[in-house]
Design an enzyme around this catalytic site. Structure first.
Site, short mmCIF file in Angstrom:
data_model
loop_
_atom_site.label_atom_id
_atom_site.label_comp_id
_atom_site.label_asym_id
_atom_site.label_seq_id
_atom_site.Cartn_x
_atom_site.Cartn_y
_atom_site.Cartn_z
CG ASP A 11 -2.00 -0.94 1.21
OD1 ASP A 11 -2.32 -1.39 0.10
OD2 ASP A 11 -2.56 -1.25 2.28
CE LYS A 19 -7.18 -1.04 0.16
NZ LYS A 19 -7.24 -1.60 1.50
CG MET A 30 -8.72 6.56 7.29
SD MET A 30 -9.66 5.15 6.70
CE MET A 30 -10.41 4.54 8.20
N1 SAH Z 1 -4.13 -0.22 9.38
C1 SAH Z 1 -3.61 1.10 9.61
C2 SAH Z 1 -4.65 2.18 9.40
C3 SAH Z 1 -5.15 2.29 7.99
S1 SAH Z 1 -6.29 3.58 7.75
C4 SAH Z 1 -2.99 1.17 10.99
O1 SAH Z 1 -3.20 0.28 11.81
O2 SAH Z 1 -2.26 2.13 11.25
C5 SAH Z 1 -5.21 4.88 7.21
C6 SAH Z 1 -5.22 5.99 8.22
O3 SAH Z 1 -4.31 5.69 9.26
C7 SAH Z 1 -4.73 7.32 7.70
O4 SAH Z 1 -5.78 8.01 7.05
C8 SAH Z 1 -4.28 8.01 8.95
O5 SAH Z 1 -5.36 8.54 9.66
C9 SAH Z 1 -3.75 6.87 9.75
N2 SAH Z 1 -2.29 6.76 9.62
C10 SAH Z 1 -1.61 5.78 9.03
N3 SAH Z 1 -0.29 5.99 9.16
C11 SAH Z 1 -0.15 7.14 9.85
C12 SAH Z 1 0.96 7.89 10.31
N4 SAH Z 1 2.21 7.49 10.08
N5 SAH Z 1 0.74 9.02 11.01
C13 SAH Z 1 -0.53 9.43 11.26
N6 SAH Z 1 -1.62 8.77 10.84
C14 SAH Z 1 -1.42 7.63 10.14
#
Ligand code: SAH
Length: 510
Positions: free
Chosen positions: A35, A57, A174
């Protein structure tokens, strides 16, 4: 036979936060499907033969629709491949990992889930915000920001207790586009207007940035912060005042260019990253063997009183030839060994040899002054093709019989270097805070790559801060038109990093 699919959590961004199990799966992958939010460094774990398929994505523009991704996983597994589906954070936290696993079950494909460090936990940790804290917060909930805007329906169990106020600390993923709706929903549900809130952008990466506010002004304060970011709401946010560690590191937020050889850049880059910098590697020189090794071979097998190594490259080149000749360190048994500095000495030590002399200052002049050499003694100088003459001349003045032999060639980059345009564009956008030079040849390589070789001046960009490993490199940089801001006090990589740290600390003091 069918292959297997591993749904692997890649962690939140810092490549060091993948699990041991996740890395092991990547090492035996035939196919990696990854991703947008996956740290690119992680792909290097996969074997060279592995196909790497990017399926995008971003939250809005899906590069490959979910159904296509599911089909891809099934199809590759049917072909007998070991498939790693590498997903940001944890695969089962808003990653649609559940849907992918269900598709595999339906197709009868074997699978495993390798949990990952979720951004929902890791980004607050790197921002200095504990999700629970004795006496402050006894629970936390992770929400999708899409729901507040009505895009993502609540699950069937979402009674009144499952609402936005159900936990002490609330984390929204998100949520960047819907920040306003989220804040409004929380205020309507009875959360106080002065509840502390934090928006963490690109958590756990060198570009992490955190905006701190309250429920009633975070929308205003965080305007313009792009995704990916997550929102944390609750009294625990106030602990950041004292616990902020990641963004407080000495080189945090600094983008620093590393211009050594491809093989050596990683070491300096890692040291800079350890202090918080985002290190960008731009190899401007490469070390190559000499075309004709006859002179070097003869010298290595001859008798000398001293062999003076002026770089780790020289040690490596000498050993490459010794190995080719079927010899080992005993070829040097009769000679004393000098290393110009600790890195060169360490390169000898790796081969079981202790340097007899390392000068206190790591420059040629200090070798000339301090080497215990008598008139008439023989000295071998295995050196770069472009080395300065000072060392040999100085030792000859002391009566030594010096043989200079070219042990390796230093090839500097040229304007044709494919990354030069990219670096020039970053410089033009002011995206690089400092350049580092660990040798005169690295300066020459940089200057040549950016088309400044014949006294040309930067076109479209201005010199950022320039940091040099020592006075000789600094002199070269100045001769080439670069204004030098930082010179290391000890002429080593740790010395260079220390000098950058105190330089940037002094900037902040004003
Ligand atoms: N499975 C992932 C989340 C996927 S949804 C997890 O467990 O982290 C994607 C969302 O995760 C983004 O829109 C953002 O809100 C958050 N996100 C992912 N990586 C991030 C990061 N490094 N810093 C801040 N928010 C993050």
């Amino acid at each position: 036979m069918n292959g297997k699919v591993y749904l692997v959590g890649a962690g939140p961004g810092d490549p060091g936060l993948i699990t041991v199990r996740g890395a092991a799966c990547l090492r035996r992958a035939d196919t990696v499907v990854y991703d947008r939010l996956v740290a690119p460094e992680l792909l290097a774990y996969a074997p060279e033969h592995a196909e790497r398929i990017y399926v995008g994505k971003a939250s809005s523009d899906h590069t490959l629709p979910q159904a296509e991704i599911n089909r891809l996983l099934v199809e590759r597994a049917h072909a007998g491949r070991c498939v790693v589906r590498l997903k940001g954070g944890d695969p089962f936290v808003f990653g649609r990992g559940g849907e992918e696993a269900l598709a595999l079950v339906e197709a009868g494909i074997a699978f495993e889930i390798v949990p990952g460090v979720s951004s929902s936990i890791a980004a607050p940790a790197y921002a200095g915000i504990p999700l629970t804290h004795r006496g402050v917060a006894a629970s936390f909930a992770v929400h999708t920001g899409h729901r507040a805007a009505g895009a993502d329906p609540a699950g069937p169990n979402a009674g009144p207790d499952a609402g936005p106020a159900a936990a002490d600390t609330l984390v929204y993923l998100m949520g960047v586009e819907n920040l306003e709706a989220i804040a409004a929903e929380l205020l309507a549900a009875g959360r106080a207007a002065d509840t502390p809130a934090a928006l963490i952008h690109r958590g756990t990466t060198p570009r992490q940035r955190t905006v701190i506010g309250r429920l009633d002004n975070i929308v205003e304060l965080a305007r313009g912060v792009p995704p990916p970011a997550l929102l944390v709401v609750g009294q625990v946010v106030a602990l950041r005042d004292r616990l902020n560690w990641f963004e407080a590191r000495p080189l945090a937020g600094r983008r620093i260019l590393v211009t050594r050889t491809r093989g050596q850049a990683g070491e300096l880059a890692a040291m800079l990253a350890e202090e918080g910098a985002e290190a960008i590697e731009f190899p401007t020189i490469s070390i190559e063997p000499v075309a004709d090794a006859a002179a070097l071979d003869a010298a290595l097998l001859a008798a000398y009183d001293w062999i003076v190594f002026t770089s780790a490259n020289g040690v490596q080149a000498a050993w490459a030839r010794l190995a080719a000749l079927g010899r080992d360190a005993r070829a040097f048994a009769g000679a004393r060994l000098c290393a110009i500095g600790p890195a060169t000495a360490a390169e000898l030590a790796r081969r079981g040899l202790i340097a007899d002399f390392v000068p206190a200052e790591y420059v040629a002049e200090a070798v000339v002054a301090g080497l215990d050499v008598a008139a008439g003694q023989r000295v071998l100088l295995p050196r770069a093709d472009i080395a300065r003459p000072d060392l040999a001349e100085g030792l000859r003045r002391r009566g030594a019989r010096v043989d200079e032999v070219v042990a390796y060639r230093t090839r500097i980059a040229g304007p044709a270097d494919p990354r030069a345009a990219e670096i020039a564009a970053m410089l033009a956008r002011g995206e690089i805070d400092a350049l580092t030079f660990a040798s005169s040849s690295a300066v020459r390589g940089f200057v040549a790559a950016l088309g400044l070789a014949d006294g040309g001046r930067p076109r479209g960009w201005a010199w950022p801060r320039v940091a040099c490993i020592g006075p000789i490199t600094a002199r070269t940089a100045r001769e080439m038109g670069a204004p030098v801001d930082v010179i290391a006090e000890t002429y080593t990589l740790p010395g260079l990093v220390a000098a950058l740290k105190s330089y940037f600390a002094s900037l902040e003091g004003h």
